[in-house]
Scaffold this motif. Sequence first.
Motif, PDB file in Angstrom:
ATOM      1  N   SER A 109     -16.506  -4.246   1.451  1.00 10.11           N
ATOM      2  CA  SER A 109     -16.129  -3.313   2.519  1.00 10.11           C
ATOM      3  C   SER A 109     -16.518  -1.876   2.201  1.00 10.11           C
ATOM      4  O   SER A 109     -16.445  -1.010   3.080  1.00 10.11           O
ATOM      5  CB  SER A 109     -14.620  -3.375   2.778  1.00 10.11           C
ATOM      6  N   GLY A 112     -18.665   0.053   4.546  1.00  6.76           N
ATOM      7  CA  GLY A 112     -18.131   0.607   5.774  1.00  6.76           C
ATOM      8  C   GLY A 112     -18.370  -0.210   7.022  1.00  6.76           C
ATOM      9  O   GLY A 112     -18.003   0.213   8.114  1.00  6.76           O
ATOM     10  N   ASP A 113     -18.965  -1.391   6.887  1.00 10.65           N
ATOM     11  CA  ASP A 113     -19.259  -2.204   8.068  1.00 10.65           C
ATOM     12  C   ASP A 113     -18.530  -3.532   7.982  1.00 10.65           C
ATOM     13  O   ASP A 113     -18.740  -4.315   7.055  1.00 10.65           O
ATOM     14  CB  ASP A 113     -20.769  -2.445   8.180  1.00 10.65           C
ATOM     15  N   GLY A 114     -17.656  -3.805   8.972  1.00 10.00           N
ATOM     16  CA  GLY A 114     -16.859  -5.026   8.955  1.00 10.00           C
ATOM     17  C   GLY A 114     -17.693  -6.285   9.081  1.00 10.00           C
ATOM     18  O   GLY A 114     -17.424  -7.282   8.414  1.00 10.00           O
ATOM     19  N   ASN A 147     -10.396  -5.788   4.629  1.00 11.18           N
ATOM     20  CA  ASN A 147     -11.382  -4.946   5.296  1.00 11.18           C
ATOM     21  C   ASN A 147     -10.710  -3.872   6.146  1.00 11.18           C
ATOM     22  O   ASN A 147     -11.210  -2.744   6.241  1.00 11.18           O
ATOM     23  CB  ASN A 147     -12.296  -5.805   6.170  1.00 11.18           C
ATOM     24  N   ASN A 151     -11.423  -0.047   5.896  1.00 11.98           N
ATOM     25  CA  ASN A 151     -12.079   0.518   7.075  1.00 11.98           C
ATOM     26  C   ASN A 151     -11.731   1.991   7.279  1.00 11.98           C
ATOM     27  O   ASN A 151     -12.361   2.678   8.086  1.00 11.98           O
ATOM     28  CB  ASN A 151     -11.663  -0.278   8.320  1.00 11.98           C
ATOM     29  N   GLY A 156     -16.306   4.643   7.556  1.00 13.15           N
ATOM     30  CA  GLY A 156     -15.951   3.397   8.213  1.00 13.15           C
ATOM     31  C   GLY A 156     -15.716   3.542   9.709  1.00 13.15           C
ATOM     32  O   GLY A 156     -15.813   2.574  10.448  1.00 13.15           O
ATOM     33  N   GLN A 418      -4.976   0.301  11.019  1.00 16.05           N
ATOM     34  CA  GLN A 418      -6.296  -0.325  10.869  1.00 16.05           C
ATOM     35  C   GLN A 418      -6.268  -1.762  10.330  1.00 16.05           C
ATOM     36  O   GLN A 418      -7.081  -2.595  10.758  1.00 16.05           O
ATOM     37  CB  GLN A 418      -7.198   0.547  10.004  1.00 16.05           C
ATOM     38  N   MET A 422      -8.322  -4.612  12.809  1.00 15.96           N
ATOM     39  CA  MET A 422      -9.513  -5.404  12.493  1.00 15.96           C
ATOM     40  C   MET A 422      -9.429  -6.828  13.018  1.00 15.96           C
ATOM     41  O   MET A 422     -10.438  -7.537  13.015  1.00 15.96           O
ATOM     42  CB  MET A 422      -9.760  -5.422  10.979  1.00 15.96           C
TER      43      MET A 422
END
Length: 469
Positions: A109, A112-114, A147, A151, A156, A418, A422
């Motif tokens: 993670s 920064g991209d799920g 994540n 994030n 993120g 957050q 997600m």
Amino acid sequence: MLTILGFAMIATFLVLIMMKKMSPIAALVLIPALFCVFVGKGAKLGDYVIEGVTSLAPTAAMLMFAIVYFGVMIDVGLFDPIVRGILKFCKADPMRIVVGTAILAAIVSLDGDGSTTFMITVSAMYPLYKRLKMSLVVMTGVAAMANGVMNTLPWGGPTARAATALKLDASDIFVPMIPALAVGLLAVFVLSYFLGLRERKRLGVLTLNEVLVEEKETETVLVGSGGSGSGAAKSPVSTGGSGSGTDAEDTEDDERFQALDPDRPTLRPKLYWFNALLTVGLLTAMIMEWLPIPVLFLLGAALALTVNFPHIPDQKARLAAHADNVLNVSGMVFAAAVFTGVLQGTGMVDHMAKWMVDVIPEGMGPHMALVTGVLSLPLTYFMSNDGFYFGVLPVLAEAGAAHGVTPLEMARASLVGQPLHMSSPLVPAVYVLVGMAKVEFGDHTKFVVKWAALTCLIILAAGMLFGII
């Protein structure tokens, strides 16, 4: 009226998919279309959908080419060492496997991209869960929560949105939040430990001797490296304690337990460092924002295919191998565009947000940071981050400022939700997670909501304890 219809639409969607009365893609399209007619704006449905599709098209493109890119990297063996390292730690112990899932998801993670996180995590861990008959919703739940905490990194998304909305510096928001977020991540690891213990109690610690290589669709698989294959060794061995036998047996299992078929024809060992540098360069360019993310993955996928599979038939075979994932995820994103388009276009989101702000008692003014932290759970779950941070947070911050609550406190409190966000049906990355893990979205939702909400509240409590919020 729009407020009631907005909440009713969301509730109807969640109930139907959790009861498995409709598939998520059908529910995302048909339910908002029906409510759009109820609102009396059926004639504008087309405009709302086009606006929604237009706003999510870059995300869909990014996901399509990211799936192809990381699928190719898995095919050529880039992540084999990572998987083997995780397996060496996990052995065949369900508790270690669940904890390993959380650790891997948290590490990946950092980009920064799920979507990237979920693709790598599921690719690495799915074979273990499947082979050992572990609960796949545990894997998706743990990965989503880890994540979600990560994030909040400045690159993120949420932190940058909060900084932009309130005209603050992202580092001033994030850096003081690190202790509270660290507590939240620790809570995810502790929760993973107990969920793993529950899986261990259900399954026992397993001893694997020979595992047949089985490649089907895009699944990665486990393979054994030999052994006598006695019946006793192949059977699951339940234990009441921490192991399945002696240390010698555990060592023997480690030696036999490998990840991914080492003889699969798609491996490109001579290009390993090229692929590693390409991936690092791609993630660096993404973090530094040198080009839009969809463009980066489009270029990366084209380059990865061309260099690793120079012959056109081989390229077509790799694209075909990952076509199911691409179609499922991109189709879900465009279906979600109908949902978000109707919510935004009809004004339901605005009315819902205004109602939430209006119902806050006057006496809670001095505690607006706490109120914002609590509200961030449902609001970031039921609406996009853009809607919350640009539509709701400025209103809450204005109310807080009237009672002496600083914008920085409000911005930090807004990050609390957050881990739950997600797993929102409005987050495209969650469809990558459940799609690759072959988990029903409703099952994932029923499992993860309570644990993710608990993680959010732990972060909020830690922030207040440390005087950050």
